[in-house]
Scaffold this motif. Structure first.
Motif, short mmCIF file in Angstrom:
data_model
loop_
_atom_site.label_atom_id
_atom_site.label_comp_id
_atom_site.label_asym_id
_atom_site.label_seq_id
_atom_site.Cartn_x
_atom_site.Cartn_y
_atom_site.Cartn_z
N PRO A 132 -7.70 4.15 2.45
CA PRO A 132 -7.33 5.55 2.13
C PRO A 132 -6.47 5.58 0.77
O PRO A 132 -6.59 4.88 0.03
CB PRO A 132 -6.12 5.65 3.17
CG PRO A 132 -5.63 4.18 3.45
CD PRO A 132 -6.73 3.26 3.04
N PHE A 133 -5.89 6.84 0.65
CA PHE A 133 -5.36 7.29 -0.71
C PHE A 133 -3.94 6.50 -0.78
O PHE A 133 -3.15 6.66 0.15
CB PHE A 133 -5.24 8.78 -0.84
CG PHE A 133 -4.42 9.19 -2.10
CD1 PHE A 133 -5.55 9.28 -3.10
CD2 PHE A 133 -3.42 9.68 -2.29
CE1 PHE A 133 -4.99 9.42 -4.49
CE2 PHE A 133 -2.98 10.05 -3.42
CZ PHE A 133 -3.79 10.10 -4.49
N THR A 134 -4.00 5.68 -2.00
CA THR A 134 -2.52 4.85 -2.07
C THR A 134 -1.81 5.21 -3.25
O THR A 134 -2.18 6.40 -3.91
CB THR A 134 -3.06 3.31 -2.26
OG1 THR A 134 -3.76 3.25 -3.51
CG2 THR A 134 -3.99 3.06 -1.07
N ARG A 154 -10.16 11.91 4.01
CA ARG A 154 -10.05 11.15 2.78
C ARG A 154 -10.07 12.35 1.64
O ARG A 154 -9.11 12.09 0.90
CB ARG A 154 -11.26 10.25 2.44
CG ARG A 154 -11.12 9.00 3.09
CD ARG A 154 -12.32 8.07 2.83
NE ARG A 154 -13.59 8.16 2.99
CZ ARG A 154 -14.42 8.91 2.13
NH1 ARG A 154 -14.04 8.93 0.81
NH2 ARG A 154 -15.71 9.26 2.50
N LEU A 188 -6.44 13.76 2.38
CA LEU A 188 -5.42 13.07 1.73
C LEU A 188 -5.42 12.92 0.06
O LEU A 188 -4.27 12.75 -0.36
CB LEU A 188 -5.71 11.67 2.13
CG LEU A 188 -5.42 11.17 3.68
CD1 LEU A 188 -5.73 9.69 3.92
CD2 LEU A 188 -3.87 11.71 4.00
N GLY A 238 -2.31 14.34 -1.90
CA GLY A 238 -1.64 13.37 -2.82
C GLY A 238 -1.51 13.70 -4.30
O GLY A 238 -1.06 12.89 -5.08
N VAL A 293 1.81 3.49 -0.10
CA VAL A 293 1.02 4.89 -0.05
C VAL A 293 1.95 6.04 -0.13
O VAL A 293 3.45 5.91 0.24
CB VAL A 293 0.31 5.16 1.49
CG1 VAL A 293 -0.73 3.96 1.61
CG2 VAL A 293 1.39 5.23 2.43
N SER A 346 2.54 11.72 1.79
CA SER A 346 1.46 12.37 2.68
C SER A 346 0.54 11.50 3.55
O SER A 346 0.16 11.90 4.30
CB SER A 346 0.60 13.27 1.75
OG SER A 346 0.09 12.64 0.48
N THR A 347 0.18 10.51 2.71
CA THR A 347 -0.92 9.48 3.57
C THR A 347 -0.07 8.86 4.70
O THR A 347 -0.76 8.63 5.83
CB THR A 347 -1.26 8.48 2.53
OG1 THR A 347 -2.07 8.97 1.39
CG2 THR A 347 -2.32 7.50 3.25
N TYR A 348 1.20 8.41 4.39
CA TYR A 348 1.99 8.00 5.70
C TYR A 348 1.75 8.82 6.71
O TYR A 348 1.86 8.33 7.98
CB TYR A 348 3.33 7.50 5.02
CG TYR A 348 4.09 6.51 6.00
CD1 TYR A 348 3.57 5.41 6.27
CD2 TYR A 348 5.08 7.14 6.83
CE1 TYR A 348 4.40 4.56 7.16
CE2 TYR A 348 5.81 6.36 7.69
CZ TYR A 348 5.48 5.03 7.88
OH TYR A 348 6.04 4.41 8.90
N TYR A 379 -0.13 11.03 7.58
CA TYR A 379 -1.22 11.00 8.28
C TYR A 379 -1.59 9.93 9.42
O TYR A 379 -2.07 10.10 10.34
CB TYR A 379 -2.56 11.06 7.24
CG TYR A 379 -3.95 10.84 7.80
CD1 TYR A 379 -4.69 11.54 8.22
CD2 TYR A 379 -4.41 9.15 7.71
CE1 TYR A 379 -5.87 11.18 8.91
CE2 TYR A 379 -5.41 9.11 8.30
CZ TYR A 379 -6.45 10.08 8.58
OH TYR A 379 -7.61 9.76 9.31
#
Length: 346
Positions: free
Chosen positions: A155-157, A191, A194, A198, A319, A322-324, A326
């Motif tokens: 995912p986006f980190t 993805r 995200l 992000g 991350v 926003s990713t967290y 998700y």
């Protein structure tokens, strides 16, 4: 004239499976190990040809030498295309040897790009890539210094975010192309969202789905190469020529930003290929050190390992928020469970 031909899907348990493998070998290729479906075309009980599919690509195509010059290739590809259309695909792609390209052009395929003497990529839509280039031009900016990043984000980190922020501060406008592949742990739409979330704090960034024309390493075939290790080099060259010819030219991209790659040999080779190929299209390569947390670079693979272990405390450090968040959704939890299942099976 061939009469009473029929096409059917095959599998290793099928009586004719060995015939499939023998025919492929006689055509000096191999059965791509990644294929999802394999078909044979028969006259009565005699195998005349075979083809396989992975997503919306047709591969490992072989015709009985006695049928060369007949319409068996056209009949077979027509049946396989109908299967893919029924599966919901709107465009179909074929990779083939350069010397075989004309055979597919004669049955209605159109060349996108080639690596001379190695491989040609063709598509079914007559103006597919040109229409996509026109679509890209609708997002064209008037800025002078335009950058680009091609990103999987699986995912986006925070590492991805660092690269985007650096790139955005070193050009007037930045495009992010999201690889549209089904061969990733996180679904393509997720993805994309995200990456969008992000990077939403950056005013000069625009995120675009890469479509079928950003080539995934999971879908490139090596079945017709004498040396399979050539696959990555040829794939990256094909991908970069498409990027330079259609993406960079349509959007006046002058810089492409990448992170250094300390772990993955494939990505490291890709970066070197970029430095060799893209300057021919007026694109400068800007390579920056990866963001580090602790002693190791932040990577999506590192996050996936932690997710599979259920270590959300350390995931949170790697991350964006926003990713967290998700990961707490239904979709995110489903992906995490799949990662855990995959790890337990291995």
């Amino acid at each position: 004239m061939i009469e009473k031909t029929f096409t059917k899907e095959m599998g290793p348990e099928d009586f004719h499976w060995q015939d499939i493998l023998n025919l492929i070998e006689m055509n000096d290729i191999k059965l791509d190990p990644n294929v999802e479906h394999t078909f044979g075309i028969f006259k009565e009980d005699k195998l005349l040809g075979t083809a396989s599919t992975l997503s919306n690509t047709i591969r490992s195509i072989a015709i009985n030498s006695q049928e060369k010059g007949s319409n068996i290739l056209g009949e077979l590809i027509h049946e396989v295309m109908q299967f893919l259309y029924d599966e919901g695909y709107s465009n179909i792609f074929i990779y083939t040897k350069c010397e075989s390209a004309k055979s597919f052009e004669h049955i209605g395929f159109y060349e996108i790009e080639r690596v001379e003497s190695k491989v040609v990529l063709l598509e079914r839509k007559p103006h597919g890539i040109k229409n996509f280039a026109c679509y890209l031009k609708s997002f064209k900016t008037t800025h002078d210094h335009v950058g680009a990043i091609v990103m999987n984000g699986n995912p986006f980190t925070l590492g991805h975010q660092y690269l985007v922020e650096y790139a955005a501060s070193n050009c007037d406008f930045l495009y992010i192309f999201v690889v549209d592949s089904t061969h990733t742990s996180f679904p393509s739409d997720d993805r994309y969202k995200l990456i969008l979330s992000g990077t939403s704090h950056l005013d000069n960034v625009y995120v675009i789905k890469g479509s079928d024309y950003i080539i995934s390493d999971a879908t490139f075939p090596t079945y017709f190469l004498k040396r399979p290790e050539e696959g990555t080099q040829i794939q990256t060259e094909l991908d970069l020529k498409i990027f330079g010819h259609y993406f960079a030219e349509s959007l006046n991209i002058t810089k492409r930003f990448v992170g250094t790659e300390p772990y993955c040999g494939t990505t490291s080779l890709y970066n070197e290929q970029m430095k060799r190929i893209l300057p021919h299209y007026g694109v400068e390569i800007v390579e920056i050190p990866r963001k580090v947390f602790g002693t190791d670079a932040i990577s999506a693979s590192r996050v996936r390992v932690l997710l599979a272990k259920g270590n959300m405390k350390d995931v949170k450090k790697l991350v964006p928020e926003s990713t967290y968040q998700y990961f707490k959704t239904v979709q995110g939890k489903q992906v995490i469970e799949k990662l855990k299942d995959s790890t337990s099976r291995h």
